[in-house]
Design an enzyme around this catalytic site. Structure first.
Site, mmCIF file in Angstrom:
data_model
loop_
_atom_site.group_PDB
_atom_site.id
_atom_site.type_symbol
_atom_site.label_atom_id
_atom_site.label_comp_id
_atom_site.label_asym_id
_atom_site.label_seq_id
_atom_site.Cartn_x
_atom_site.Cartn_y
_atom_site.Cartn_z
ATOM 1 C CE LYS A 159 3.098 0.187 4.774
ATOM 2 N NZ LYS A 159 2.491 -0.049 3.469
ATOM 3 N NE ARG A 198 4.207 -7.826 11.553
ATOM 4 C CZ ARG A 198 3.832 -6.937 10.621
ATOM 5 N NH1 ARG A 198 2.897 -7.217 9.770
ATOM 6 N NH2 ARG A 198 4.394 -5.750 10.578
ATOM 7 C CD GLU A 203 -2.764 1.175 2.490
ATOM 8 O OE1 GLU A 203 -2.685 0.243 3.311
ATOM 9 O OE2 GLU A 203 -3.513 2.148 2.606
HETATM 10 P P1 ATP Z 1 2.728 -1.971 7.864
HETATM 11 O O1 ATP Z 1 2.096 -2.589 9.061
HETATM 12 O O2 ATP Z 1 4.170 -1.670 8.022
HETATM 13 O O3 ATP Z 1 1.953 -0.817 7.313
HETATM 14 P P2 ATP Z 1 1.469 -3.505 5.878
HETATM 15 O O4 ATP Z 1 1.317 -4.989 5.906
HETATM 16 O O5 ATP Z 1 0.269 -2.698 6.140
HETATM 17 O O6 ATP Z 1 2.686 -3.130 6.783
HETATM 18 P P3 ATP Z 1 1.601 -3.378 3.059
HETATM 19 O O7 ATP Z 1 2.092 -2.292 2.191
HETATM 20 O O8 ATP Z 1 0.165 -3.694 3.048
HETATM 21 O O9 ATP Z 1 2.075 -3.023 4.509
HETATM 22 O O10 ATP Z 1 2.454 -4.689 2.830
HETATM 23 C C1 ATP Z 1 2.795 -5.223 1.584
HETATM 24 C C2 ATP Z 1 3.156 -6.650 1.782
HETATM 25 O O11 ATP Z 1 4.253 -6.777 2.673
HETATM 26 C C3 ATP Z 1 2.012 -7.439 2.383
HETATM 27 O O12 ATP Z 1 1.857 -8.640 1.653
HETATM 28 C C4 ATP Z 1 2.443 -7.701 3.779
HETATM 29 O O13 ATP Z 1 1.925 -8.908 4.261
HETATM 30 C C5 ATP Z 1 3.964 -7.722 3.675
HETATM 31 N N1 ATP Z 1 4.583 -7.329 4.936
HETATM 32 C C6 ATP Z 1 4.373 -6.193 5.635
HETATM 33 N N2 ATP Z 1 5.073 -6.188 6.787
HETATM 34 C C7 ATP Z 1 5.753 -7.358 6.817
HETATM 35 C C8 ATP Z 1 6.644 -7.965 7.757
HETATM 36 N N3 ATP Z 1 6.986 -7.353 8.905
HETATM 37 N N4 ATP Z 1 7.144 -9.186 7.461
HETATM 38 C C9 ATP Z 1 6.823 -9.799 6.318
HETATM 39 N N5 ATP Z 1 5.984 -9.293 5.397
HETATM 40 C C10 ATP Z 1 5.444 -8.089 5.639
HETATM 41 MG MG MG Z 2 -1.476 -3.002 4.835
#
Ligand code: ATP
Ligand code: MG
Length: 557
Positions: free
Chosen positions: A270, A260, A34
């Site tokens: 983020k 994760r 995102e």
């Molecule tokens: P954040 O909590 O940092 O905003 P998010 O999951 O909302 O992370 P996205 O941009 O939606 O961020 O993530 C893109 C991809 O990265 C998703 O498939 C998510 O599952 C993966 N991802 C995000 N954080 C991690 C992590 N700590 N370890 C492994 N994969 C991750």
């Molecule tokens: Mg997300």
């Protein structure tokens, strides 16, 4: 591929099995960020997994921006995400997509569900919907608007789209089961009204699909075979499957979840990283202390080290926290093999060799990288006045301090053995200069009589050295689990950055370009910061030389 973890993890086994059984001819994965912030090392785990699988199995991996929330998404983030994925060493080729590319189709499919009686328009407020959703132990309550006719629903949904209603006035929901034990199936929201400009679609839409509705359908449209996500989406899988089942999608992707990445002494969210940036706790998203890929790049972490880290930690189905030192270990390993050595003095003290001819300059040949036989040597000038590290001298040396002290002899790397004869202090009693003598017979650092000091010090020639600023880093947070006691900000490490403005580097390091990496002997690995100017380079310390993680591993074995 080639590696144990890579060959053995459960997702790669599923993919291999699906290909073997002919369930798919080509594996297609995607990385779906995102664009609401910069990527962090947790995302790197997902990138290495998705792009790695595509590479290893001869498939492809799409980069898809999951841009369903125009309020938080920005072009700056889109650009940085592309840069970071490329920097990590991956390429989506022509397969760059946006969830917003599919807004038209998603809308048509929503009308289709309404037509089948599988979706409806709800006039309840967000609060009412939340309240009537029930809890983990209690079912939800059906909305009073749940049993509207298809015609009424279609009419209201079209008017939602046409912009007749204000933000929050209505939503469209899937009609599934308010009594389901899985909260995600209790009539989840598919569309909400949001009169907001979208970075891609502009003012074309004033209703936007939810993540749950958009994600699986985007996967299906792109022909994704394996939709890999983190464990928090496990309970969303029945909903993912429900949409796929009830819509005329062109493919049937399947979702698989993995744990994760969590790292000690930092946060991988983020939202929290944005907070640190907004509150000015760091220099920005690319601050070298940040676990963002741009921060790690600026700090000097090599992408190869991050990929190796992802391989090393492997994949699991259970949450765990990885020691930050494991990440440093992976970087150090790569740096040790690839990075050239130079000398620098971070906290200088002047050394005058009283018996060395004034005005004489010698050059010693210093090895570029002893770990890489392909590299050569570079000349290091030596003269009467030198700088050494203040820490390498003690007027009253404690036990086991073998470095320079009054009357003691040490080796200056590549040069001579020198002995401290006199300590000069200023009015306040601070040591400002050491008067030493050198032994001409020890040129190159070996004594003909075989005597060998216990310590070898690095140094620079004062007349030839160039000034530099050096920034040293510690963990961003003192607490290994930041915020665990409730207050994230209170856990920030007040000493996470130390700026040394009077460092000296040997002339052979003065020509390094921004982003170049170097080992300063005995001090660690460093990287030239973009803050550098023509009259002085700025260096970030990536990691020290000492591998704390390897030590812990050895002890545990
Ligand atoms: P954040 O909590 O940092 O905003 P998010 O999951 O909302 O992370 P996205 O941009 O939606 O961020 O993530 C893109 C991809 O990265 C998703 O498939 C998510 O599952 C993966 N991802 C995000 N954080 C991690 C992590 N700590 N370890 C492994 N994969 C991750
Ligand atoms: Mg997300």
């Amino acid at each position: 591929m080639s590696t144990e973890a890579a060959a053995g993890d459960f997702i790669r086994e599923i993919v291999a099995d699906d290909l073997r059984a002919g369930r798919h001819r080509t594996v297609v994965t995607r990385f779906p960020p995102e664009p609401n912030g910069y990527l962090h090392v947790g995302h790197a785990k997902s990138i290495c997994l998705n792009f790695g699988i595509a590479q290893e199995f001869g498939g492809r991996c799409h980069l898809r921006f999951d841009d369903t929330n125009p309020l938080k998404e920005e072009q700056e983030y889109i650009d940085s995400i592309k840069e970071d994925v490329r920097w990590l060493g991956f390429d989506w080729g022509e397969h760059l997509y946006n969830a917003s590319d599919y807004f038209g189709r998603l809308y048509e499919w929503a009308e289709l569900l309404i037509g089948k009686g599988l979706a409806y328009v709800d006039d309840q407020s967000a609060d009412q919907i939340r309240e009537s959703r029930g809890t983990l132990t209690e079912g939800g309550r059906e909305s009073p608007f749940r049993n509207r006719s298809v015609e009424e629903n279609l009419d209201l949904f079209r008017r939602m789209r046409a912009g007749e209603f204000p933000d929050g006035a209505r939503v469209a929901r899937a009609k599934i089961d308010m009594a389901s034990p899985n909260i995600n199936l209790r009539d989840p929201v598919m569309y909400r009204i949001l009169h907001a400009r979208h970075p891609m679609t502009g003012d074309q839409w004033c209703i936007y699909p939810s993540y749950d509705y958009a994600h699986g359908q985007s996967d299906a449209i792109e022909g994704i075979t394996h939709s890999l996500c983190t464990l928090e989406f496990e309970d969303h899988r029945p909903l993912y499957d429900w949409f796929i089942e009830h819509l005329p999608v062109p493919a049937r992707p399947r979702q698989y979840e993995f744990a994760r990445l969590n790292l000690t002494h930092t946060v991988l969210s983020k939202r929290l990283l944005l907070q640190l940036v907004k509150e000015g706790r760091v220099r920005g998203w690319d601050d070298p202390r940040m676990p963002t890929l741009s921060g790690m790049r600026r700090r000097g972490f090599p992408p190869e080290g991050i990929r190796e880290f992802a391989r090393m930690i492997g994949l699991a189905k259970r949450e765990s926290v990885v020691d930050y030192a494991a990440l440093e270990h992976s970087a150090r390993d790569h740096l040790n093999r690839t990075v050239t050595r130079r000398m620098a003095v971070l906290r200088p003290i002047k050394v005058v060799l009283t018996n060395y001819p004034d005005g004489q300059v010698e050059e010693f040949a210093a090895v570029d990288n002893p770990e890489d036989p392909g590299t050569g040597t570079h000349p290091v000038p030596f003269s009467r006045v030198l700088y050494i590290e203040r820490d390498d001298f003690r007027e009253e040396p404690p036990k086991k301090f073998y470095r320079l002290a009054p009357g003691r002899e040490v080796r200056l790397r590549y040069a001579y053995l020198v002995t401290c004869r006199e300590v000069i202090k200023d009015a306040s009693g601070e040591v400002v200069e050491l008067r030493c003598t050198y032994d001409l017979a020890t040129r190159g650092g070996t004594a003909p009589d075989g005597r060998s000091p216990k310590a070898t010090l690095h140094w620079v020639s004062a007349a030839h050295a160039r000034p530099a600023e050096v920034r040293l880093y510690e963990h961003l947070f003192t607490n290994p689990y930041p915020g665990a006691e409730g207050d994230l900000i209170a856990d920030l490490n007040p000493r996470s950055e130390e700026v040394l403005t009077s460092a000296w580097i040997e002339p052979g390091a003065a020509g390094l370009a921004v982003g170049a990496r170097v080992q300063f002997e005995r001090l660690g690995y460093f990287c030239v910061d973009p803050d550098s100017r023509a009259d002085g380079l700025v260096f970030n310390r990536t990691v020290t030389l000492r591998d704390t993680w390897a030590k812990v591993q050895a002890r545990e074995r």
